[in-house]
Design a protein around this motif. Sequence first.
Motif, PDB file in Angstrom:
ATOM      1  N   PHE A 147       0.709  -1.314  -0.265  1.00  0.00           N
ATOM      2  CA  PHE A 147      -0.148  -0.340   0.192  1.00  0.00           C
ATOM      3  C   PHE A 147       0.724   1.630  -0.039  1.00  0.00           C
ATOM      4  CE2 PHE A 147      -3.233  -3.069   1.763  1.00  0.00           C
ATOM      5  CZ  PHE A 147      -3.943  -2.805   1.230  1.00  0.00           C
ATOM      6  N   TYR A 148       2.182   1.397   0.868  1.00  0.00           N
ATOM      7  CA  TYR A 148       2.976   2.315   0.589  1.00  0.00           C
ATOM      8  C   TYR A 148       3.203   2.871  -1.095  1.00  0.00           C
ATOM      9  CZ  TYR A 148       6.461   5.778   2.465  1.00  0.00           C
ATOM     10  OH  TYR A 148       7.629   6.628   2.494  1.00  0.00           O
ATOM     11  N   PHE A 149       3.877   1.309  -1.282  1.00  0.00           N
ATOM     12  CA  PHE A 149       4.183   1.865  -3.045  1.00  0.00           C
ATOM     13  C   PHE A 149       3.312   1.358  -4.127  1.00  0.00           C
ATOM     14  CE2 PHE A 149       8.420   0.768  -0.100  1.00  0.00           C
ATOM     15  CZ  PHE A 149       9.050   2.115  -0.298  1.00  0.00           C
ATOM     16  N   LEU A 150       2.129   1.637  -3.513  1.00  0.00           N
ATOM     17  CA  LEU A 150       0.825   1.554  -4.493  1.00  0.00           C
ATOM     18  C   LEU A 150       1.383   1.694  -5.566  1.00  0.00           C
ATOM     19  CD1 LEU A 150      -2.001  -0.118  -5.174  1.00  0.00           C
ATOM     20  CD2 LEU A 150      -2.151   2.037  -3.977  1.00  0.00           C
ATOM     21  N   PRO A 151       1.652   3.583  -5.685  1.00  0.00           N
ATOM     22  CA  PRO A 151       1.863   4.267  -6.975  1.00  0.00           C
ATOM     23  C   PRO A 151       2.843   3.796  -7.540  1.00  0.00           C
ATOM     24  CG  PRO A 151       1.728   5.742  -4.616  1.00  0.00           C
ATOM     25  CD  PRO A 151       1.942   4.505  -4.830  1.00  0.00           C
ATOM     26  N   ILE A 152       3.576   2.751  -7.297  1.00  0.00           N
ATOM     27  CA  ILE A 152       4.684   2.257  -8.155  1.00  0.00           C
ATOM     28  C   ILE A 152       4.046   0.628  -8.944  1.00  0.00           C
ATOM     29  CG2 ILE A 152       6.253   0.615  -8.076  1.00  0.00           C
ATOM     30  CD1 ILE A 152       7.198   2.816  -6.700  1.00  0.00           C
ATOM     31  N   PHE A 153       2.990   0.054  -8.076  1.00  0.00           N
ATOM     32  CA  PHE A 153       1.854  -0.939  -8.557  1.00  0.00           C
ATOM     33  C   PHE A 153       0.466  -0.586 -10.085  1.00  0.00           C
ATOM     34  CE2 PHE A 153       3.710  -2.459  -5.199  1.00  0.00           C
ATOM     35  CZ  PHE A 153       4.391  -4.228  -5.130  1.00  0.00           C
ATOM     36  N   LEU A 154       0.427   0.523  -9.060  1.00  0.00           N
ATOM     37  CA  LEU A 154      -0.771   1.416 -10.422  1.00  0.00           C
ATOM     38  C   LEU A 154       0.231   1.744 -11.347  1.00  0.00           C
ATOM     39  CD1 LEU A 154      -3.156   2.967  -7.498  1.00  0.00           C
ATOM     40  CD2 LEU A 154      -3.273   0.867  -8.994  1.00  0.00           C
ATOM     41  N   ALA A 155       1.203   2.262 -11.094  1.00  0.00           N
ATOM     42  CA  ALA A 155       1.740   2.333 -12.844  1.00  0.00           C
ATOM     43  C   ALA A 155       2.037   1.770 -13.707  1.00  0.00           C
ATOM     44  CB  ALA A 155       3.376   3.596 -11.670  1.00  0.00           C
ATOM     45  N   TYR A 156       2.430   0.480 -13.183  1.00  0.00           N
ATOM     46  CA  TYR A 156       2.728  -0.367 -14.255  1.00  0.00           C
ATOM     47  C   TYR A 156       1.344  -0.784 -14.607  1.00  0.00           C
ATOM     48  CZ  TYR A 156       4.126  -5.229 -15.759  1.00  0.00           C
ATOM     49  OH  TYR A 156       4.397  -6.319 -16.560  1.00  0.00           O
ATOM     50  N   THR A 157       0.542  -1.513 -14.295  1.00  0.00           N
ATOM     51  CA  THR A 157      -1.067  -1.487 -14.977  1.00  0.00           C
ATOM     52  C   THR A 157      -1.523  -0.326 -15.930  1.00  0.00           C
ATOM     53  OG1 THR A 157      -2.229  -1.147 -12.780  1.00  0.00           O
ATOM     54  CG2 THR A 157      -1.570  -3.004 -12.950  1.00  0.00           C
ATOM     55  N   ALA A 158      -1.617   0.877 -15.016  1.00  0.00           N
ATOM     56  CA  ALA A 158      -1.958   1.919 -16.192  1.00  0.00           C
ATOM     57  C   ALA A 158      -1.209   1.931 -17.500  1.00  0.00           C
ATOM     58  CB  ALA A 158      -1.678   3.256 -14.840  1.00  0.00           C
TER      59      ALA A 158
ATOM     60  N   LYS B  54      -0.047  -0.115 -18.860  1.00  0.00           N
ATOM     61  CA  LYS B  54      -0.810  -1.585 -19.728  1.00  0.00           C
ATOM     62  C   LYS B  54      -1.890  -0.967 -20.445  1.00  0.00           C
ATOM     63  CE  LYS B  54       2.616  -4.807 -19.033  1.00  0.00           C
ATOM     64  NZ  LYS B  54       2.909  -4.930 -20.435  1.00  0.00           N
ATOM     65  N   LYS B  55      -2.826  -0.510 -20.236  1.00  0.00           N
ATOM     66  CA  LYS B  55      -3.904  -0.273 -19.920  1.00  0.00           C
ATOM     67  C   LYS B  55      -3.764   0.818 -20.676  1.00  0.00           C
ATOM     68  CE  LYS B  55      -8.459  -0.006 -20.085  1.00  0.00           C
ATOM     69  NZ  LYS B  55      -8.782  -1.574 -20.760  1.00  0.00           N
ATOM     70  N   PHE B  56      -3.490   1.812 -20.755  1.00  0.00           N
ATOM     71  CA  PHE B  56      -2.710   3.179 -21.741  1.00  0.00           C
ATOM     72  C   PHE B  56      -2.085   2.940 -22.751  1.00  0.00           C
ATOM     73  CE2 PHE B  56      -3.974   5.362 -17.715  1.00  0.00           C
ATOM     74  CZ  PHE B  56      -5.151   5.826 -17.756  1.00  0.00           C
ATOM     75  N   ASP B  57      -1.049   1.654 -22.872  1.00  0.00           N
ATOM     76  CA  ASP B  57      -0.220   1.395 -23.981  1.00  0.00           C
ATOM     77  C   ASP B  57       1.014   2.582 -23.927  1.00  0.00           C
ATOM     78  OD1 ASP B  57       0.525  -0.091 -25.324  1.00  0.00           O
ATOM     79  OD2 ASP B  57      -0.266   1.270 -27.164  1.00  0.00           O
ATOM     80  N   ALA B  58       1.464   2.465 -22.271  1.00  0.00           N
ATOM     81  CA  ALA B  58       3.160   3.091 -22.368  1.00  0.00           C
ATOM     82  C   ALA B  58       3.913   1.866 -21.724  1.00  0.00           C
ATOM     83  CB  ALA B  58       2.448   4.129 -21.586  1.00  0.00           C
ATOM     84  N   ASN B  59       4.709   2.919 -21.994  1.00  0.00           N
ATOM     85  CA  ASN B  59       5.918   1.717 -21.816  1.00  0.00           C
ATOM     86  C   ASN B  59       5.790   2.080 -19.839  1.00  0.00           C
ATOM     87  OD1 ASN B  59       8.564   1.447 -20.087  1.00  0.00           O
ATOM     88  ND2 ASN B  59       9.981   1.645 -22.032  1.00  0.00           N
ATOM     89  N   PRO B  60       6.022   0.372 -19.281  1.00  0.00           N
ATOM     90  CA  PRO B  60       5.204   0.635 -17.481  1.00  0.00           C
ATOM     91  C   PRO B  60       6.427   0.813 -16.926  1.00  0.00           C
ATOM     92  CG  PRO B  60       5.796  -1.939 -18.933  1.00  0.00           C
ATOM     93  CD  PRO B  60       5.303  -0.637 -20.203  1.00  0.00           C
ATOM     94  N   PHE B  61       7.735   1.025 -17.100  1.00  0.00           N
ATOM     95  CA  PHE B  61       8.867   1.004 -16.643  1.00  0.00           C
ATOM     96  C   PHE B  61       9.387   2.423 -16.625  1.00  0.00           C
ATOM     97  CE2 PHE B  61       9.543  -3.083 -18.450  1.00  0.00           C
ATOM     98  CZ  PHE B  61      10.296  -3.610 -17.002  1.00  0.00           C
ATOM     99  N   LEU B  62       8.819   3.275 -17.515  1.00  0.00           N
ATOM    100  CA  LEU B  62       9.022   4.675 -17.922  1.00  0.00           C
ATOM    101  C   LEU B  62       7.700   5.258 -16.615  1.00  0.00           C
ATOM    102  CD1 LEU B  62       9.837   7.029 -19.204  1.00  0.00           C
ATOM    103  CD2 LEU B  62       8.402   6.638 -21.060  1.00  0.00           C
ATOM    104  N   THR B  63       6.435   4.602 -16.334  1.00  0.00           N
ATOM    105  CA  THR B  63       5.628   5.179 -15.807  1.00  0.00           C
ATOM    106  C   THR B  63       5.526   4.559 -14.330  1.00  0.00           C
ATOM    107  OG1 THR B  63       4.126   2.671 -15.707  1.00  0.00           O
ATOM    108  CG2 THR B  63       3.641   4.663 -17.601  1.00  0.00           C
ATOM    109  N   MET B  64       6.796   3.704 -14.265  1.00  0.00           N
ATOM    110  CA  MET B  64       7.108   3.274 -13.325  1.00  0.00           C
ATOM    111  C   MET B  64       7.988   3.998 -12.435  1.00  0.00           C
ATOM    112  SD  MET B  64       6.845  -0.970 -13.668  1.00  0.00           S
ATOM    113  CE  MET B  64       8.223  -1.578 -11.194  1.00  0.00           C
ATOM    114  N   ALA B  65       8.605   4.798 -13.889  1.00  0.00           N
ATOM    115  CA  ALA B  65      10.101   5.836 -12.963  1.00  0.00           C
ATOM    116  C   ALA B  65      10.120   7.049 -12.155  1.00  0.00           C
ATOM    117  CB  ALA B  65      10.765   5.852 -13.965  1.00  0.00           C
ATOM    118  N   VAL B  66       8.657   7.488 -13.088  1.00  0.00           N
ATOM    119  CA  VAL B  66       7.188   8.606 -11.777  1.00  0.00           C
ATOM    120  C   VAL B  66       6.616   8.389 -11.226  1.00  0.00           C
ATOM    121  CG1 VAL B  66       5.383  10.218 -12.934  1.00  0.00           C
ATOM    122  CG2 VAL B  66       7.330   9.383 -14.765  1.00  0.00           C
TER     123      VAL B  66
END
Length: 640
Positions: A156-167, A169-181
Amino acid sequence: MKYTELTQQIIHHVGGEKNVISLVHCATRLRFKLRDINKANAEELKKIPGIITVVESGGQFQVVIGNHVAEVFDTIMQTAQFTQHPEDHNEGETSPKTNWLNRFIDIISGIFTPILGIMAGSGVLKGLLALCVAFHLLDMTSGTYRILNATADGFFYFLPIFLAYTAAKKFDANPFLTMAVAAALVYPSIQEKVNAITVATLTQQPLPATETFIFIPISFMSYAYSVIPVIFSSWLIAILQRFFNRIFHSSFRNIVTPMCCLVIVVPLTFMLIGPVTLFLSDLLSQGYQWLYQMNPIIAGIIVGGGWQILVIFGLHWSFIPVMINNLNPHMLGKDLMIPMLVPTVAGQIGAALAVAIKSKDKIQRNIGFSSVFTGIFGITEPAVYGVNLPNRRPFVIGCIAGAIGAAIVGFYGTAVYSMGLASIFTIAQTIPPTGFDMTIWGLILGIIVALIIGFIGTLIFFKPKATESQCQSELSSQKSLTPVPATISKTIQLSSPMQGNVVALTAVNDMTFASELMGKGVAIIPTRGEVVAPADAKIISLFKTKHAIGLLTENNIEILIHIGIDTVKLDGQYFTAHVEPDQQVKRGQKLISFDLEAIKQAGFEVSTPIIITNTDDFIDIIPTDATLVELGDPLLTVTQ
């Protein structure tokens, strides 16, 4: 691979591999996004053993499997090959149901579905830790507690990183790029600055000096546990990534595109996206709290009574971000909605148990008892789709029971302190940091009341439906009421009781009728929802479901008119009888009217067998040669 045959049938009836844009699964459902929804055959899928039902909702084609959905999903992903088309990136354009609500639910479910299991598991573990602390089995200062708490709370503390990955996948972006954000949002030095501001505010000390980003003041906020900011930033990453990939040369875009995206999105998130979305999140939490405080009992009735209806249509996903947002320590730190959902589960369990006990159908009994077990762990789809909803009344009773139970929970102000499925484990998740209090007993009382009302109410008001074989047995028992003398040969003509297309009885999609075991006759595919008397006769049977009627003519001809196939399951819905048993009727007199289109839309065949059930008493029965008949046209010639 034991589900290979099932998965092959599923893929075939959703229109084949080429018709699938994407596939995810939740606790009980395969959630397809299809290019052409019209190529999918929901009715054929419902007939396949192993499939509970099919739901079209939120822009998704959902196949409800049950507890073993993960195994079926894995088998599909191992055996099927789904191809991506460029147009698939344009969300919703290939679907006929592309309104904003469908797209919103599709996005939310697509982002949260992959992490729902680990989210629920971590939430339950936090609840069990609270239970151990309350019973003094663990000390919060011990190493054991620290490690287990980190195990449960780390997600839950790092929930943004998990959501960045699934988001991604949904938005068809590079998951590692969104996880870096997302990683930048929860970076330790950022969190240290937030903590310093918080401590200064609480102790009324001078705030740390305001920092800037290129002369623009920065408002530092905590993004741990947050939901909405990273979803918006991931969406922006997807847009920028496609833009930069188009303008940069392939020789260096793999380096320059990520750099440009990060340099733009991370500062923009800290300065604009984060503050705005967290402000909106705070307003959402305050608005929800305000509604709850106005009248928690009414809030419970609304949530408890309507939740399972939302589940049926897949609309419940829209509340998941609200629940997670409420649990954010920087918002409410608790959620008041999840406890209200547990009585809704209990109400459906009680109703399904009563149906299983009372039903005479062996298959329904088995489904009922097994759905009770899965319902204990928060999975209500088998109980709802497999038992209660098809019988309608138990589902309504279960919803009423859930509303009453949730009202009790609302009265006691029960809250959860971690995310999870509404199940028996939710009780542990409602233990406050201060230890046991009446809020926990309020939840237990609400569960018990909902379970009892759902069970007893269904026992009292639910009447098991007659199976098709029982209907046919009852009709067969009425044969040969009056012996027919065969001393003189003559012909009697019966007129058509319906308007429609004439088909041979052997073409009917029911072996009992098609094999002529019930007797000879003909079938009509009606084009008008009305049945009239084919001759002067007496009504000898009229089923309470009004889907079938039996007549005895003055010439001792016993006629069965059976409207549709398996329409006994409608339990009289869409049918209206205009006569009563033992009533004398004249040729052409209206007997039954029915909503033809509604029956079709409910998924039932409307082919109507018209049978002479005492066929053996006559020399011959000859159907008309016409392919289309109106009311009153010649239909059957009986030689006596």
